[in-house]
Design an enzyme around this catalytic site. Structure first.
Site, PDB file in Angstrom:
ATOM      1  NE  ARG A  46      -3.142   0.304   3.146  1.00 36.53           N
ATOM      2  CZ  ARG A  46      -2.495   0.323   4.330  1.00 36.53           C
ATOM      3  NH1 ARG A  46      -1.680   1.318   4.633  1.00 36.53           N
ATOM      4  NH2 ARG A  46      -2.667  -0.658   5.184  1.00 36.53           N
ATOM      5  CE1 TYR A  98     -15.962  13.082 -15.120  1.00 30.08           C
ATOM      6  CE2 TYR A  98     -15.517  12.953 -12.780  1.00 30.08           C
ATOM      7  CZ  TYR A  98     -15.841  12.340 -13.969  1.00 30.08           C
ATOM      8  OH  TYR A  98     -16.047  10.990 -14.000  1.00 30.08           O
ATOM      9  CG  ASP A 170      -9.441  17.526 -13.453  1.00 31.28           C
ATOM     10  OD1 ASP A 170      -8.723  16.993 -14.330  1.00 31.28           O
ATOM     11  OD2 ASP A 170     -10.533  17.053 -13.086  1.00 31.28           O
ATOM     12  CE  LYS A 195     -12.005   9.728 -17.686  1.00 34.96           C
ATOM     13  NZ  LYS A 195     -12.360  10.909 -16.917  1.00 34.96           N
TER      14      LYS A 195
HETATM   15  C1  LIG Z   1     -12.857  11.206 -15.663  1.00 32.80           C
HETATM   16  C2  LIG Z   1     -12.535  12.495 -15.015  1.00 32.80           C
HETATM   17  C3  LIG Z   1     -12.315  12.571 -13.633  1.00 32.80           C
HETATM   18  C4  LIG Z   1     -12.465  11.376 -12.716  1.00 32.80           C
HETATM   19  O1  LIG Z   1     -11.519  10.386 -12.968  1.00 32.80           O
HETATM   20  P1  LIG Z   1     -11.810   8.818 -12.739  1.00 32.80           P
HETATM   21  O2  LIG Z   1     -10.540   8.201 -13.185  1.00 32.80           O
HETATM   22  O3  LIG Z   1     -12.986   8.460 -13.560  1.00 32.80           O
HETATM   23  O4  LIG Z   1     -12.076   8.645 -11.288  1.00 32.80           O
HETATM   24  C5  LIG Z   1     -11.988  13.804 -13.100  1.00 32.80           C
HETATM   25  N1  LIG Z   1     -11.891  14.911 -13.875  1.00 32.80           N
HETATM   26  C6  LIG Z   1     -12.092  14.864 -15.201  1.00 32.80           C
HETATM   27  C7  LIG Z   1     -11.965  16.112 -15.998  1.00 32.80           C
HETATM   28  C8  LIG Z   1     -12.421  13.658 -15.813  1.00 32.80           C
HETATM   29  O5  LIG Z   1     -12.654  13.644 -17.126  1.00 32.80           O
END
Ligand SMILES: *Cc1c(COP(=O)(O)O)cnc(C)c1O
Length: 381
Positions: A46, A98, A170, A195
């Site tokens: 962990r 998001y 983000d 992504k």
């Molecule tokens: C998908 C996404 C998230 C969340 O990420 P996960 O891997 O699905 O938990 C946060 N911010 C943006 C802009 C995203 O596209």
């Protein structure tokens, strides 16, 4: 080192015991120690795992940052950042976040006494109305999802720093190929690795990158204490994905541009949201802080009819109707009923996220085929 070279080499080295060029998948929960107070840097997985460590170094290098930390999802990474705060603290964030971030902030962390101001940050000065002695953090997302609004990171950093606030960005939509928030003064970069970084729609993962030692120690403490860490198989898949990040992003950008321009000239299409257009409200800032404009775009139909939008989404053959983004394959999405369904309708409509809005994650297929697919689907809409 240039970006493409880092994507292939940063953080990885041949396995010292075998010479294996690819980082092995260290599928282990614990590590044998020589004596109680002595180990080789690994005690329990962990806390640390060599496959994960390689990936963390790779992602940190792509953001030109000192420290990387990976999490079991993007939301896990965001959760760790918000856990830096205490009850009574306030956060300034934008009003077209998001959906999952909005949900976590309002449904989970407001219960713990943290206050979030969801405001229009496309004009950074708006933050000055809300910032006060309790404000501890700015949470920025740019380009935003799904309306592709652009926030001026440097301008927000200036206001945040004057008020002793941390700035977290983000950076999922841009990927480190297009934008590096640390270089613009941000303290924390967050990625949904799921992504573009992963890029092949086969992993859920998140990451944070920071430069400050103390901030890194605090976040690593939260990661180990709260436990949202990714496994070694997923870390391996992302290490593999990153090796082509620059190649994929180049094609995402080329295809995104072609499709945005095609849609803009289509008689059935209303508004196209893509920051590469010179008449996009924040085009100048996008040009200043991003290297290119990416493969994400949204559009509405002139009829603004949900039925026509639905027909279009059912008619596409190459584009897959699915949540998520940033993979090699093109996806089509209906924010109002899919990714952003957790945002109340009035809240959505107020922010321009209409019922007929369609979002595309343009993949790396041949553009001609993607255009032909949109052409036939639009003729039925
Ligand atoms: C998908 C996404 C998230 C969340 O990420 P996960 O891997 O699905 O938990 C946060 N911010 C943006 C802009 C995203 O596209």
């Amino acid at each position: 080192m240039q970006f493409g070279t880092k994507a292939i080499h940063a953080g990885v080295e041949p396995d010292p015991s075998t010479g294996a060029i690819m980082t092995p998948i260290f599928q282990t929960s614990t590590y044998v120690q020589e004596s109680p107070a002595k180990h080789k840097g690994y005690a329990y997985a962990r806390g640390a795992n060599p496959t994960r460590n390689s990936l963390q170094k790779s992602i940190a290098a792509l953001e030109n940052g000192k420290f990387g930390l990976c999490f079991s999802s993007g939301m896990g990474a965001t959760d760790a950042v918000i856990k830096l705060l205490s009850p009574g603290d306030e956060v300034i964030t934008s009003n077209d976040l998001y959906g999952g971030s909005y949900r976590m902030f309002t449904k989970v962390y407001e219960r713990f006494g943290i206050k979030f101001h969801f405001i229009d940050l496309t004009d950074a000065k708006n933050a000055e109305t809300y910032v006060n002695s309790k404000t501890k953090m700015f949470w920025l997302e740019t380009p935003s999802n799904p309306l592709m609004r652009i926030i001026d990171i440097e301008a927000c950093v200036k206001i945040a720093k004057k008020n002793n606030c941390l700035v977290a960005v983000d950076n999922t939509f841009a990927s480190p190929y297009l934008q590096n928030p640390l270089a613009l003064g941000a303290d924390i970069v967050m990625h949904s690795v799921t992504k573009y970084l992963g890029g092949h729609s086969d992993v859920i993962m998140g990451a944070l990158v920071v430069n400050d030692d103390k901030l890194y120690q605090d976040l690593a403490f939260i990661a180990n204490s709260c436990g949202a860490v990714p496994g070694p198989q997923d870390s391996f898949l992302v290490l593999r994905g990153i090796k082509t990040l620059h190649l994929r992003m180049e094609r995402h950008c080329q295809n995104g541009k072609k499709i945005a321009e095609y849609l803009k000239n289509h008689p059935k299409v209303g508004k196209v949201y893509w920051p590469g257009f010179t008449d996009h409200a924040n085009h100048a800032i996008a040009k200043k802080q991003m290297r290119d404009f990416g493969g994400m775009l949204s559009f509405t139909l002139k009829s603004d009819s949900v039925e026509a939008a639905t027909k279009l989404m059912e008619s596409v053959e190459l584009f897959s109707l699915a949540e998520s983004l940033g993979g090699v394959e093109s996806l089509i999405n209906h924010p109002a009923s899919m990714t952003h369904a957790s945002i109340p309708r009035d809240e959505r409509m107020k922010n321009g996220l209409t019922d007929s809005l369609i979002r595309l994650s343009v993949g790396v297929e041949d553009a001609e085929d993607l255009l032909a697919d949109l052409e036939q689907a639009l003729s039925k809409a």
